[in-house]
Structure formats: C-alpha cells, structure tokens
Design a protein around this motif. Structure first.
Motif, mmCIF file in Angstrom:
data_model
loop_
_atom_site.group_PDB
_atom_site.id
_atom_site.type_symbol
_atom_site.label_atom_id
_atom_site.label_comp_id
_atom_site.label_asym_id
_atom_site.label_seq_id
_atom_site.Cartn_x
_atom_site.Cartn_y
_atom_site.Cartn_z
ATOM 1 N N PRO A 1 59.229 37.797 29.923
ATOM 2 C CA PRO A 1 58.053 38.012 29.084
ATOM 3 C C PRO A 1 56.860 37.257 29.653
ATOM 4 O O PRO A 1 57.016 36.294 30.407
ATOM 5 C CB PRO A 1 58.479 37.444 27.728
ATOM 6 N N GLY A 2 55.678 37.698 29.303
ATOM 7 C CA GLY A 2 54.491 37.024 29.819
ATOM 8 C C GLY A 2 53.220 37.605 29.237
ATOM 9 O O GLY A 2 53.248 38.562 28.463
ATOM 10 N N ASP A 3 52.118 37.036 29.659
ATOM 11 C CA ASP A 3 50.822 37.470 29.164
ATOM 12 C C ASP A 3 50.266 38.591 30.033
ATOM 13 O O ASP A 3 50.963 39.160 30.872
ATOM 14 C CB ASP A 3 49.861 36.287 29.109
ATOM 15 N N GLY A 4 48.982 38.904 29.828
ATOM 16 C CA GLY A 4 48.357 39.974 30.588
ATOM 17 C C GLY A 4 48.384 39.725 32.082
ATOM 18 O O GLY A 4 48.551 40.664 32.873
ATOM 19 N N ALA A 5 48.229 38.469 32.496
ATOM 20 C CA ALA A 5 48.260 38.156 33.919
ATOM 21 C C ALA A 5 49.633 38.467 34.512
ATOM 22 O O ALA A 5 49.742 38.974 35.638
ATOM 23 C CB ALA A 5 47.900 36.689 34.145
ATOM 24 N N HIS A 6 50.675 38.160 33.750
ATOM 25 C CA HIS A 6 52.026 38.466 34.233
ATOM 26 C C HIS A 6 52.230 39.972 34.373
ATOM 27 O O HIS A 6 52.793 40.445 35.363
ATOM 28 C CB HIS A 6 53.065 37.885 33.278
ATOM 29 N N ARG A 7 51.761 40.737 33.390
ATOM 30 C CA ARG A 7 51.921 42.193 33.466
ATOM 31 C C ARG A 7 51.128 42.776 34.639
ATOM 32 O O ARG A 7 51.592 43.703 35.305
ATOM 33 C CB ARG A 7 51.505 42.831 32.147
ATOM 34 N N ARG A 8 49.966 42.225 34.901
ATOM 35 C CA ARG A 8 49.209 42.694 36.073
ATOM 36 C C ARG A 8 49.954 42.376 37.355
ATOM 37 O O ARG A 8 49.900 43.144 38.328
ATOM 38 C CB ARG A 8 47.815 42.070 36.079
ATOM 39 N N ALA A 9 50.678 41.268 37.372
ATOM 40 C CA ALA A 9 51.464 40.920 38.557
ATOM 41 C C ALA A 9 52.640 41.864 38.761
ATOM 42 O O ALA A 9 53.163 41.987 39.876
ATOM 43 C CB ALA A 9 51.957 39.478 38.455
ATOM 44 N N LEU A 10 53.051 42.549 37.687
ATOM 45 C CA LEU A 10 54.150 43.508 37.795
ATOM 46 C C LEU A 10 53.697 44.857 38.337
ATOM 47 O O LEU A 10 54.533 45.669 38.752
ATOM 48 C CB LEU A 10 54.792 43.738 36.413
ATOM 49 N N GLU A 11 52.394 45.122 38.333
ATOM 50 C CA GLU A 11 51.904 46.444 38.685
ATOM 51 C C GLU A 11 52.326 46.926 40.075
ATOM 52 O O GLU A 11 52.585 48.121 40.259
ATOM 53 C CB GLU A 11 50.385 46.491 38.524
#
Length: 226
Positions: free
Chosen positions: A176-186
């Motif tokens: 789980p993570g914040d918006g920055a983490h989700r952007r890193a998953l892109e």
C-alpha cells in the motif's frame, strides 16, 4: 483484453512458488487446489493480496463488483480494467488505490492462441479486487485483470494484453502507499517484453473437448471494462 487464462501447475510446484507468502491457515486453499487448463470469467480464481499488513491467498470471483454497488444483480461486472484509465474510472480507482492483487497463471489465450513463458514457469497477472458487503452481512470478493497495449508478439492477435508483473516486484505491487507510490508503479503497467514469451496456435481437440475449444476461440462478447 484477457478473457481466458490457465493455471495448470502442480500443487507441489505452486506451493514452492508461494512458500514465502503462505501463512499456516493458507493451507486450506492449497488443499482444494486443482490444476485448470481453462479459467473463464465469473469463475473462482486464486489471488494473492495484501490486507492489514499481511499477504493472503484467497479465492475471488473474476468480474469486479465494486463495494459501493447497491444491487449486485444489476451491476456491470468487468473482467478487465484498462491501465490507462484505472485511476480515473469509478469502478476501479478505489481498488487501484487500496486493493491491488496478483493472479497466478501459466498462460493466457487470445484468438485461438496460447501465450506462455518459454521456460513454462508461472507468472503473475496484475489485478485489482474489491469486497462487496450485503445488507445481511454477507461478503463477496471479486477481482479483474489489468490490461495494457500489446507487445509485438500479441499485437497481431489483439490490441490489448494483460499486465504481467516482473519477477521480483510482486511485493512492491501489493504494497500500500500514497499517490507517489502509485505513480512509481506505472512503469509496471506497460507491455511485457516479447522475448520471454511464445505464442502457440491451439490444435484441434477431440469431440469431447469441443466445448472447451470453442470457449477458447470465443471472446468477443466478454465484459472488457473499456
């Protein structure tokens, strides 16, 4: 899109692959495991998820039922979510933020072809899941497969392919993570390089398996989440 896939690895091999994730009470899931040559939409699928800080193995129904739906019988149940719009669409943005999952697979099907790894090893389809809770407290967990544009191997067959999580990045995907983490998953939402994969035309089957063969060839009417 991804409308059919398979998980035909042996129980012993599956347990070996999942060993680092399994908890003592996950043994019940494996006890009921049987290899499957064909997994279709709206059937139970094996999924790995992370919830309350722990990775758990569970069965979910393939076809996402958002938790906010009032009437599950009237709800659209997409089997795929487009990577390009997953953070925007109402059905997917909540699961994308909080409920990512992994679906173990040994191959997927497109237009009468089986696509699998050249080394025949298990791989992970990227997915999202959600939990619907009824007025009586009953719970249903469902999921869908994330798709992206095709690589050069899949492009002659279809304009979409499933997102496949690279080896070694499974835990990062579930984290789980914040918006920055989700952007890193892109970057994971891009097509898998074609080199590790092979595309094998399906051979004609005996009459007793004709229904399954037709099921593999027919994917035009499936919910795609587009």
């Amino acid at each position: 899109m991804c409308g059919r896939y398979r998980l035909d690895t042996s129980r012993a091999e599956l347990q070996r692959v999942l060993n680092s994730w399994l908890r003592p009470d996950d043994g019940a899931w494996l006890a009921h495991y049987a290899p499957r040559d064909l997994i279709r939409p709206h059937e139970p699928v094996l999924a790995m998820r992370r919830e309350h800080g722990a990775d758990r193995l569970s069965h979910m129904l393939w076809g996402l039922l958002p938790g906010w739906v009032k009437d599950p019988l009237e709800s659209h149940r997409p089997i795929n979510a487009r990577a390009e719009t997953i953070a925007e669409k109402a059905s997917f943005r909540g699961p994308w933020r909080h409920h990512r999952c992994l679906l173990p697979s040994t191959g997927f099907f497109e237009k009468g072809h089986l696509i699998r790894r050249r080394d025949r090893q298990l791989f992970w389809l990227a997915g999202v899941w959600d939990r619907w809770i009824g007025p009586d407290g009953s719970e249903v967990e469902t999921c869908c497969v994330i798709t992206t544009r095709p690589n050069s191997l899949i492009e002659p067959l279809h304009d979409r392919m499933p997102v496949i999580i690279p080896d070694g990045l499974e835990s990062i995907w579930l984290e789980p993570g914040d918006g920055a983490h989700r952007r890193a998953l892109e970057p994971m939402l891009t097509p898998s390089p074609p080199e590790p994969w092979e595309c094998q035309p399906l051979r004609p089957t005996p009459q007793k398996n004709r229904h399954q063969q037709l099921s593999l060839l027919d994917g035009a009417t499936l919910d795609s989440g587009r």
